[in-house]
Design a protein around this motif. Structure first.
Motif, PDB file in Angstrom:
ATOM      1  N   VAL A 187       0.971  -1.206   0.105  1.00 54.68           N
ATOM      2  CA  VAL A 187      -0.170  -0.081  -0.087  1.00 54.68           C
ATOM      3  C   VAL A 187       0.868   1.242  -0.323  1.00 54.68           C
ATOM      4  O   VAL A 187       0.540   2.155  -0.610  1.00 54.68           O
ATOM      5  CB  VAL A 187      -0.893  -0.075   1.196  1.00 54.68           C
ATOM      6  N   LYS A 188       2.082   0.912   0.578  1.00 53.01           N
ATOM      7  CA  LYS A 188       2.844   2.348   0.888  1.00 53.01           C
ATOM      8  C   LYS A 188       3.203   3.169  -0.262  1.00 53.01           C
ATOM      9  O   LYS A 188       2.838   4.412  -0.025  1.00 53.01           O
ATOM     10  CB  LYS A 188       4.258   1.932   1.553  1.00 53.01           C
ATOM     11  N   LYS A 189       3.619   2.510  -1.301  1.00 51.33           N
ATOM     12  CA  LYS A 189       3.892   3.346  -2.453  1.00 51.33           C
ATOM     13  C   LYS A 189       2.704   4.025  -3.325  1.00 51.33           C
ATOM     14  O   LYS A 189       2.807   4.821  -4.215  1.00 51.33           O
ATOM     15  CB  LYS A 189       4.879   2.381  -3.527  1.00 51.33           C
TER      16      LYS A 189
ATOM     17  N   ILE B 223      -9.558  -8.894   6.636  1.00 49.06           N
ATOM     18  CA  ILE B 223     -10.349  -8.943   5.397  1.00 49.06           C
ATOM     19  C   ILE B 223      -9.568  -8.423   4.156  1.00 49.06           C
ATOM     20  O   ILE B 223      -9.348  -8.901   3.044  1.00 49.06           O
ATOM     21  CB  ILE B 223     -11.682  -8.123   5.486  1.00 49.06           C
ATOM     22  N   GLU B 224      -8.732  -7.290   4.557  1.00 47.07           N
ATOM     23  CA  GLU B 224      -8.067  -6.612   3.338  1.00 47.07           C
ATOM     24  C   GLU B 224      -6.892  -7.520   3.104  1.00 47.07           C
ATOM     25  O   GLU B 224      -6.887  -7.571   1.841  1.00 47.07           O
ATOM     26  CB  GLU B 224      -7.575  -5.241   3.890  1.00 47.07           C
TER      27      GLU B 224
ATOM     28  N   SER C  94      -6.720 -10.767   3.098  1.00 51.96           N
ATOM     29  CA  SER C  94      -7.178 -11.793   2.368  1.00 51.96           C
ATOM     30  C   SER C  94      -7.780 -11.321   0.858  1.00 51.96           C
ATOM     31  O   SER C  94      -7.137 -11.967  -0.160  1.00 51.96           O
ATOM     32  CB  SER C  94      -8.247 -12.703   2.901  1.00 51.96           C
ATOM     33  N   ALA C  95      -8.062 -10.178   0.761  1.00 51.00           N
ATOM     34  CA  ALA C  95      -8.337  -9.452  -0.783  1.00 51.00           C
ATOM     35  C   ALA C  95      -6.908  -9.367  -1.510  1.00 51.00           C
ATOM     36  O   ALA C  95      -7.018  -9.529  -2.401  1.00 51.00           O
ATOM     37  CB  ALA C  95      -9.082  -8.221  -0.332  1.00 51.00           C
ATOM     38  N   MET C  96      -6.046  -8.976  -0.729  1.00 51.64           N
ATOM     39  CA  MET C  96      -4.624  -8.811  -1.187  1.00 51.64           C
ATOM     40  C   MET C  96      -4.135 -10.126  -1.840  1.00 51.64           C
ATOM     41  O   MET C  96      -3.436 -10.120  -3.045  1.00 51.64           O
ATOM     42  CB  MET C  96      -3.525  -8.108  -0.246  1.00 51.64           C
ATOM     43  N   ILE C  97      -4.180 -11.003  -0.768  1.00 53.45           N
ATOM     44  CA  ILE C  97      -3.785 -12.740  -1.428  1.00 53.45           C
ATOM     45  C   ILE C  97      -4.455 -13.011  -2.515  1.00 53.45           C
ATOM     46  O   ILE C  97      -4.039 -13.527  -3.362  1.00 53.45           O
ATOM     47  CB  ILE C  97      -3.876 -13.354   0.085  1.00 53.45           C
ATOM     48  N   ASP C  98      -5.698 -12.689  -2.640  1.00 51.85           N
ATOM     49  CA  ASP C  98      -6.438 -12.959  -3.873  1.00 51.85           C
ATOM     50  C   ASP C  98      -6.218 -12.231  -5.009  1.00 51.85           C
ATOM     51  O   ASP C  98      -6.636 -12.362  -6.115  1.00 51.85           O
ATOM     52  CB  ASP C  98      -8.173 -12.742  -3.416  1.00 51.85           C
ATOM     53  N   GLY C  99      -5.475 -11.153  -4.826  1.00 45.94           N
ATOM     54  CA  GLY C  99      -4.699 -10.703  -6.001  1.00 45.94           C
ATOM     55  C   GLY C  99      -5.142  -9.330  -6.207  1.00 45.94           C
ATOM     56  O   GLY C  99      -4.792  -8.396  -7.321  1.00 45.94           O
ATOM     57  N   CYS C 100      -5.915  -8.577  -5.156  1.00 44.15           N
ATOM     58  CA  CYS C 100      -6.376  -7.173  -5.565  1.00 44.15           C
ATOM     59  C   CYS C 100      -5.326  -6.120  -5.211  1.00 44.15           C
ATOM     60  O   CYS C 100      -4.518  -6.432  -4.262  1.00 44.15           O
ATOM     61  CB  CYS C 100      -7.606  -7.059  -4.420  1.00 44.15           C
ATOM     62  N   GLY C 101      -5.406  -5.091  -5.861  1.00 40.57           N
ATOM     63  CA  GLY C 101      -4.386  -4.091  -5.708  1.00 40.57           C
ATOM     64  C   GLY C 101      -4.864  -3.136  -4.751  1.00 40.57           C
ATOM     65  O   GLY C 101      -6.245  -3.173  -4.403  1.00 40.57           O
ATOM     66  N   PRO C 102      -4.278  -2.073  -4.155  1.00 37.70           N
ATOM     67  CA  PRO C 102      -4.619  -1.302  -3.114  1.00 37.70           C
ATOM     68  C   PRO C 102      -5.959  -0.543  -3.613  1.00 37.70           C
ATOM     69  O   PRO C 102      -6.856  -0.403  -2.811  1.00 37.70           O
ATOM     70  CB  PRO C 102      -3.453  -0.264  -2.895  1.00 37.70           C
ATOM     71  N   LEU C 103      -6.078   0.094  -4.538  1.00 39.47           N
ATOM     72  CA  LEU C 103      -7.335   0.636  -5.044  1.00 39.47           C
ATOM     73  C   LEU C 103      -8.587  -0.106  -5.165  1.00 39.47           C
ATOM     74  O   LEU C 103      -9.485   0.396  -4.751  1.00 39.47           O
ATOM     75  CB  LEU C 103      -6.950   1.303  -6.635  1.00 39.47           C
TER      76      LEU C 103
ATOM     77  N   ILE D 135      -8.695  -2.751  -3.410  1.00 35.51           N
ATOM     78  CA  ILE D 135      -8.983  -3.057  -2.033  1.00 35.51           C
ATOM     79  C   ILE D 135     -10.005  -1.918  -1.454  1.00 35.51           C
ATOM     80  O   ILE D 135     -10.958  -2.252  -0.633  1.00 35.51           O
ATOM     81  CB  ILE D 135      -7.698  -3.449  -1.182  1.00 35.51           C
ATOM     82  N   PHE D 136      -9.350  -0.876  -1.612  1.00 40.61           N
ATOM     83  CA  PHE D 136     -10.352   0.477  -0.926  1.00 40.61           C
ATOM     84  C   PHE D 136     -11.649   0.553  -1.495  1.00 40.61           C
ATOM     85  O   PHE D 136     -12.549   0.490  -0.684  1.00 40.61           O
ATOM     86  CB  PHE D 136      -9.350   1.579  -1.285  1.00 40.61           C
ATOM     87  N   PHE D 137     -11.832   0.621  -2.803  1.00 38.89           N
ATOM     88  CA  PHE D 137     -13.200   0.958  -3.547  1.00 38.89           C
ATOM     89  C   PHE D 137     -13.955  -0.488  -3.246  1.00 38.89           C
ATOM     90  O   PHE D 137     -15.173  -0.469  -3.420  1.00 38.89           O
ATOM     91  CB  PHE D 137     -12.999   1.147  -4.580  1.00 38.89           C
ATOM     92  N   GLY D 138     -13.396  -1.621  -3.399  1.00 36.44           N
ATOM     93  CA  GLY D 138     -14.269  -2.923  -3.137  1.00 36.44           C
ATOM     94  C   GLY D 138     -14.562  -3.311  -2.067  1.00 36.44           C
ATOM     95  O   GLY D 138     -15.536  -4.030  -1.549  1.00 36.44           O
ATOM     96  N   VAL D 139     -13.606  -3.227  -1.016  1.00 33.48           N
ATOM     97  CA  VAL D 139     -13.809  -3.754   0.166  1.00 33.48           C
ATOM     98  C   VAL D 139     -13.939  -2.787   1.503  1.00 33.48           C
ATOM     99  O   VAL D 139     -15.023  -2.835   1.958  1.00 33.48           O
ATOM    100  CB  VAL D 139     -12.677  -4.989   0.690  1.00 33.48           C
ATOM    101  N   VAL D 140     -13.037  -1.831   1.187  1.00 36.65           N
ATOM    102  CA  VAL D 140     -13.042  -0.866   2.284  1.00 36.65           C
ATOM    103  C   VAL D 140     -14.277   0.135   2.346  1.00 36.65           C
ATOM    104  O   VAL D 140     -14.869   0.310   3.498  1.00 36.65           O
ATOM    105  CB  VAL D 140     -11.622  -0.222   2.620  1.00 36.65           C
TER     106      VAL D 140
END
Lengths: 282, 276
Positions: free
Chosen positions: A5-7, B167-168, B170-179, B181-186
Motif C-alpha cells: 500500500v505504501k507506494k 479482510i483486506e 485476504s483480498a490482497m492475497i486474492d490478487g487485489c491491488g490497493p485501489l 481493496i479500497f473501493f471494493g472492500v473498505v
C-alpha cells in the motif's frame, strides 16, 4: 500489506494534503508570520516585531480587550446553561412516554438552521419583546449579550441533548437496578450513578459548546452586528471588523487572530484533559 | 399511576415544544404581513389590514435573486461534501494502515486544524484563494476540502480502528491491488461513517457564511446565507418583509429534509460525538 500500500501515497494521501496545504497550512503559516509584519496586501509586508500585538492590546478606541472578556463570559455562561438544560431535557426524554420521539425532533431542529438565518430570526423576536419597554437589542451591550445567549441556547441545546440521550441509553441496566435496590433516591442515582457514567458525553459536549462559544460569528453578525459602537462584538467579529473595517489595521487584525487561535487551542486542550481525568473507566 | 405520570410528561413537553417552535411560527406569520407592521407589532396575528399576501416573497426573491443563490448553495455543498468524503476516506485509510512518522504527522495536523478558528486563516486564505482563482462555486470545494479535512479524517480513522485488517489482507492475497481493496472492500464497510461525516459536513457547508463570503466573486455568486445577509443595506436599512419571507424560504427546505432523514442525522451526530 503495508509495503504494497505504501507506494500508493500519491493516490490516497496527496489530494487531501495538497488541499490542506492551500486551505490550511499555507494560510496558517503566512498568517502567523504576517502578525509580526506591517502590511496591506501579501506582497508589501515589512517586519515590525511585536508592534501589531502592542497595537491590538493598547488601542482604546478599538474594543479588543473588551471583546476578550465579553467573549470569555459569553462562552462560559452559554456552555453552562446549554449543558445543564440539555442534561435535564435528556433525563426527561429518555423516559418512555407518548410523543418522546416527536419532542426530541422538535428540540433538535434549530441546529440545522444556519447562524445568519438564526440571528435575523431572533432579532425580530427579541426586538419585538424588548419594544414593550421601549428598548432594542442594541440599546446596550448587555441586551445583545443575553440575546446571543438565548440564540445559542435555542440552537445548541438539542444537539447536546441528543448526545446526552445516547450516553444515558448506554448506561448498563444492572447498575441502575443495583442503585434502586440499595434504595437510592432519584437525585442520588443521578449524582452517583448516571452522571459519572455520563462523563464521556459531558467531555465532548463541554468541548463542543465551549469552542462554539468562543468561535461564534454568524449569529453575532446577524443579531447585533456589534452595535452599539462595537460593544457587543465577540472576538471573531472584532477580528473581522479590524481586518475589513479599518484601513491600515490588517497587521493588528492578524495579531488578534493569533491571540484568538492560541486561546481556543489552549482552552480546548485544558478542557479535554480536565474532563478526561474525571471519566469512569467502563 | 404510571399512566397518569406518562400523560403528565406528554402534556408538559407538548407545551415546551410549542414554546420552542413559537419563534418559527412568528416569522412564518410575519412573512405574510405588510412590512410596516412587522417591527411595530411582530406578535400580532395578521389581520385584513396588515395582510400582504405573497408580496414579501416576490420582493424578496427579486431583491436577493434567491433561486440562483439556492442553486449555488446546492452546488457548493454537494461538490464539497462529495470531494471531502472521497479524498479524506482514502487518506484516512492510508494513514491508519501505513503507520509511519509521516502519516502520524498528517493525523496530528488534521486534529490541530479542527480546533483552529477560521479567523486565524481568514485573511491569508482569501488572498491565496484569489491568487489561485478558486473563487467560483466549482472550485470552492477545494478550499472546503483543505479547511474541513480535519474532522472527516478524524472520524474515518476513528472508525478504521474497529475494522479488522484481515479482510483486506485476504483480498490482497486474492490478487487485489490497493485501489481495488479500497473501493471494493473498505469503502462499503465505511458506509455508516460516510453517512455521519457527510451529514456533519453538509450542516457546516450549507450554513457557512464567512468562508464563501470572503472567497467567492460576490458580483456573480452568492449562497443563501450571503443573500440573506445582503438584505441588510448600508446602515441598518432592512426590508423586514422580504427578510421574513427569505428566512422562511431558507428554513423550510432544511426542516423538510430533516424530517425525512432524521434517523441518519441523529445517528450521525452521535457517531461524531463518540469519536471525539
Amino acid at each position: 500489506m503495508e509495503r504494497a500500500v505504501k507506494k500508493y501515497w500519491p493516490v490516497f494521501v496527496l489530494p487531501t494534503m495538497l488541499a490542506c496545504l492551500i486551505g490550511f497550512v499555507i494560510p496558517f503559516a503566512m498568517g502567523f508570520s504576517l502578525s509580526f509584519c506591517s502590511f496591506t496586501t501579501l506582497s508589501d509586508a515589512v517586519f515590525t516585531g511585536i508592534d501589531n500585538y502592542i497595537r491590538a492590546f493598547s488601542d482604546t478606541s478599538d474594543s479588543f480587550v473588551h471583546a476578550l472578556w465579553y467573549t470569555a463570559l459569553f462562552a462560559f455562561l452559554s456552555t453552562a446553561l446549554i449543558n445543564v438544560l440539555a442534561i435535564l431535557v435528556a433525563l426527561a426524554l429518555v423516559r418512555p412516554f407518548r410523543g418522546v420521539n416527536a419532542f426530541r425532533t422538535v428540540f433538535f431542529m434549530p441546529n440545522l438552521i444556519g447562524g445568519i438565518v438564526l440571528g435575523w430570526l431572533w432579532q425580530v423576536i427579541l426586538n419585538g419583546i424588548l419594544a414593550r419597554w421601549g428598548l432594542t437589542l442594541v440599546s446596550s451591550e448587555w441586551y445583545g449579550f443575553w440575546g446571543l445567549i438565548v440564540v445559542t441556547l435555542w440552537q445548541q441545546m438539542g444537539y447536546m441533548m441528543i448526545i446526552y440521550i445516547s450516553g444515558l441509553q448506554s448506561i448498563p441496566h444492572e447498575q441502575l437496578e443495583a442503585a434502586a435496590i440499595d434504595g437510592a433516591t432519584a437525585l442520588q442515582t443521578f449524582w452517583h450513578v448516571k452522571l459519572p457514567m455520563l462523563m464521556p458525553s459531558v467531555t465532548i459536549c463541554l468541548f463542543l459548546t465551549l469552542t462554539n462559544g468562543f468561535k461564534l460569528f454568524d449569529q453575532n453578525l446577524a443579531l447585533t452586528a456589534g452595535m452599539p459602537s462595537n460593544r457587543s462584538q465577540l472576538l471573531a467579529l472584532n477580528i473581522y471588523s479590524t481586518f475589513y473595517g479599518r484601513t491600515g489595521w490588517a497587521g493588528a487584525g492578524q495579531a488578534k487572530a493569533v491571540v484568538f487561535c492560541a486561546i481556543v487551542v489552549v482552552i480546548a486542550m485544558l478542557q479535554l484533559k480536565w474532563t478526561r481525568n474525571r471519566e469512569v473507566q467502563q | 399511576m404510571k399512566r397518569m405520570q406518562s400523560a403528565l410528561w406528554t402534556a408538559l413537553f407538548t407545551v415546551l415544544s410549542a414554546l420552542y417552535l413559537w419563534p418559527l411560527g412568528v416569522v412564518a406569520l410575519n412573512s405574510f404581513k405588510k412590512k410596516a407592521f412587522i417591527s411595530r407589532a411582530p406578535f400580532a396575528l395578521p389581520t385584513a389590514r396588515t395582510w400582504a399576501g405573497f408580496v414579501n416573497y416576490t420582493t424578496g426573491l427579486e431583491l436577493t435573486n434567491f433561486a440562483q443563490s439556492a442553486a449555488y448553495s446546492l452546488i457548493i455543498t454537494v461538490l464539497s461534501v462529495g470531494l471531502i468524503l472521497l479524498c479524506t476516506s482514502m487518506c484516512a485509510w492510508y494513514i491508519s494502515r501505513v503507520q509511519t512518522r509521516a502519516t502520524h504527522g498528517v493525523y496530528l495536523l488534521c486534529v490541530f486544524s479542527m480546533v483552529v478558528p477560521f479567523q486565524m486563516v481568514m485573511f491569508t486564505l482569501s488572498k491565496v484563494a484569489n491568487l489561485l482563482q478558486l473563487n467560483t462555486p466549482f472550485t470552492l470545494p477545494v478550499i472546503y476540502l483543505g479547511f474541513g479535512a480535519g474532522l472527516a479524517v478524524f472520524m474515518f480513522t476513528g472508525y478504521m480502528r474497529s475494522v479488522p485488517v484481515a479482510i483486506e489482507e485476504s483480498a490482497m492475497i486474492d490478487g487485489c491491488g490497493p485501489l481495488r481493496i479500497f473501493f471494493g472492500v473498505v469503502a462499503p464497510i465505511l458506509q455508516p461513517v460516510m453517512v455521519s461525516t457527510g451529514i456533519l459536513e453538509t450542516m457546516w457547508i450549507w450554513n457557512d457564511y464567512l468562508l464563501p463570503y470572503l472567497i467567492l466573486d460576490l458580483k456573480r455568486y452568492r449562497t443563501i446565507p450571503i443573500a440573506v445577509q445582503y438584505l441588510r443595506g448600508g446602515y441598518g436599512s432592512v426590508d423586514m418583509g422580504a427578510m421574513m419571507a427569505m428566512l422562511v424560504l431558507a428554513i423550510v427546505p432544511i426542516v423538510v429534509l430533516y424530517l425525512f432523514c432524521q434517523k441518519y442525522i441523529v445517528s450521525g451526530i452521535v457517531a461524531g460525538a463518540v469519536k471525539g
